[in-house]
Design an enzyme around this catalytic site. Sequence first.
Site, PDB file in Angstrom:
ATOM      1  N   ARG A 293       2.915   3.485  -5.182  1.00 40.66           N
ATOM      2  CA  ARG A 293       1.790   3.884  -5.838  1.00 40.66           C
ATOM      3  C   ARG A 293       0.989   4.767  -5.105  1.00 40.66           C
ATOM      4  O   ARG A 293       1.068   4.823  -3.627  1.00 40.66           O
ATOM      5  CB  ARG A 293       1.098   2.540  -6.393  1.00 40.66           C
ATOM      6  CG  ARG A 293       0.432   1.807  -5.428  1.00 40.66           C
ATOM      7  CD  ARG A 293       0.245   0.360  -5.648  1.00 40.66           C
ATOM      8  NE  ARG A 293      -0.677   0.316  -6.812  1.00 40.66           N
ATOM      9  CZ  ARG A 293      -0.177   0.131  -8.240  1.00 40.66           C
ATOM     10  NH1 ARG A 293       0.784  -0.074  -8.453  1.00 40.66           N
ATOM     11  NH2 ARG A 293      -1.247   0.252  -9.148  1.00 40.66           N
TER      12      ARG A 293
ATOM     13  N   GLY B  83       6.958   8.762  -1.123  1.00 41.05           N
ATOM     14  CA  GLY B  83       5.515   8.091  -0.659  1.00 41.05           C
ATOM     15  C   GLY B  83       4.617   8.147  -1.715  1.00 41.05           C
ATOM     16  O   GLY B  83       4.428   9.008  -2.692  1.00 41.05           O
ATOM     17  N   HIS B  84       3.381   7.716  -1.255  1.00 40.51           N
ATOM     18  CA  HIS B  84       2.359   7.556  -2.286  1.00 40.51           C
ATOM     19  C   HIS B  84       1.664   8.857  -2.634  1.00 40.51           C
ATOM     20  O   HIS B  84       1.747   9.756  -1.650  1.00 40.51           O
ATOM     21  CB  HIS B  84       1.185   6.670  -1.562  1.00 40.51           C
ATOM     22  CG  HIS B  84       0.703   6.962  -0.454  1.00 40.51           C
ATOM     23  ND1 HIS B  84      -0.089   6.056   0.263  1.00 40.51           N
ATOM     24  CD2 HIS B  84       0.973   8.081   0.511  1.00 40.51           C
ATOM     25  CE1 HIS B  84      -0.478   6.586   1.559  1.00 40.51           C
ATOM     26  NE2 HIS B  84       0.363   7.823   1.621  1.00 40.51           N
ATOM     27  N   GLY B  85       1.323   9.025  -4.000  1.00 39.03           N
ATOM     28  CA  GLY B  85       0.817  10.411  -4.382  1.00 39.03           C
ATOM     29  C   GLY B  85       1.579  11.633  -4.373  1.00 39.03           C
ATOM     30  O   GLY B  85       1.306  12.571  -4.643  1.00 39.03           O
TER      31      GLY B  85
ATOM     32  N   SER C  72       2.012  12.117  -0.478  1.00 37.60           N
ATOM     33  CA  SER C  72       1.494  13.650  -1.140  1.00 37.60           C
ATOM     34  C   SER C  72       2.592  14.769  -1.152  1.00 37.60           C
ATOM     35  O   SER C  72       2.172  16.002  -1.225  1.00 37.60           O
ATOM     36  CB  SER C  72       0.274  14.289  -0.527  1.00 37.60           C
ATOM     37  OG  SER C  72      -0.913  13.135  -0.556  1.00 37.60           O
TER      38      SER C  72
END
Length: 346
Positions: free
Chosen positions: A214, A235-237, A255
């Site tokens: 998340r 990975g997140h984002g 990201s």
Amino acid sequence: MRLAELASQLGAELHGDGSIEVTGVRGIEEAGPTEVTFVANPKYTALARTTQAAAVLVTPDFPEIPRPTLRLGNPYFAFSRALGIFYQPPHYPAGIHPTAVIDPTARIGNLAHIGAYVVIGPGVTVGDHATILPHVVLYPGVRIGDHLFAHAHAVVREDCVLGDHVTLENGVVIGSDGFGFAKDDDGHWQKIPQSGPVLIGDRVDVQANACIDRATVGMTEIAAGAKIDNLVQIGHGSRVGENTLVCAQAGLAGSSVVGANAILAGQTGVAGHCTLGDGVILTAQSGVSHDVPAGKMLSGSPAFDNRNWLRAVAVFQRLPELARRLTKLERLLSASDETPQKEDSN
């Protein structure tokens, strides 16, 4: 099923005896006289002439061979369709197992199969025709469309959103906390709250033990038609575009952005905040720490243009032979220097 009937179902042009009885499909080297196989790679053309298969799925311009052929534009896809005709997966009838724990506020669509020890939390919505196998956990606020297929031990964390026809294989975790920590004034790592959900589009497949984190803020997005292989880390984002393949053990740092129709082969790595354009291909074990324009194929770590990488590999493979030649030359020169010179008799 007779071969002519299979050809009709696949939309193929039949060359040969259509009355042959066909019972299944198999690889070109293992197929027997009642099984169908395929040739999609030219290097297997010779095997098509010796295969024992009942028939071979080939392209329209494929040369004639002793065995019957089914000719159509995409033999590999036709082979997958033939598998679906002959292989019958387990059937899971509609119903809820008595050991399942479903919060009263959850809403489950029609004709759902809910297996043993499934846990569905408050405010969850699941569409029609869901198949949720044992020990799956749906955290509070999860929203899922129609035709979910969640294998045993898959987990979807709080507030994540999944589209229609999503498949989660065993051990998948959707919406686990992103790897976000910040040091406090005493130098200790403190966890950064991961507030953003994961959004997964339609027709996405996530294979066994893959993890899609998340987001810290915003959301992590997997677009429609993407396929995420075993042991992948998103990975997140991060964002993964439509119809992109992320193969086994690949990893995207936070990201990361990957465009549509890209292919990230096994064990590739993408550094955080990098953008890969549409149609990018990273060959196996490539590592990227910079943005990559659309349509590029990269190899190596650090990754660079695939054609240059192939040339570099070719040179590298020749180094031992070049080293041996250089050593031999040095020995010859050394021996020449040590040979006594004849005195001039004049």
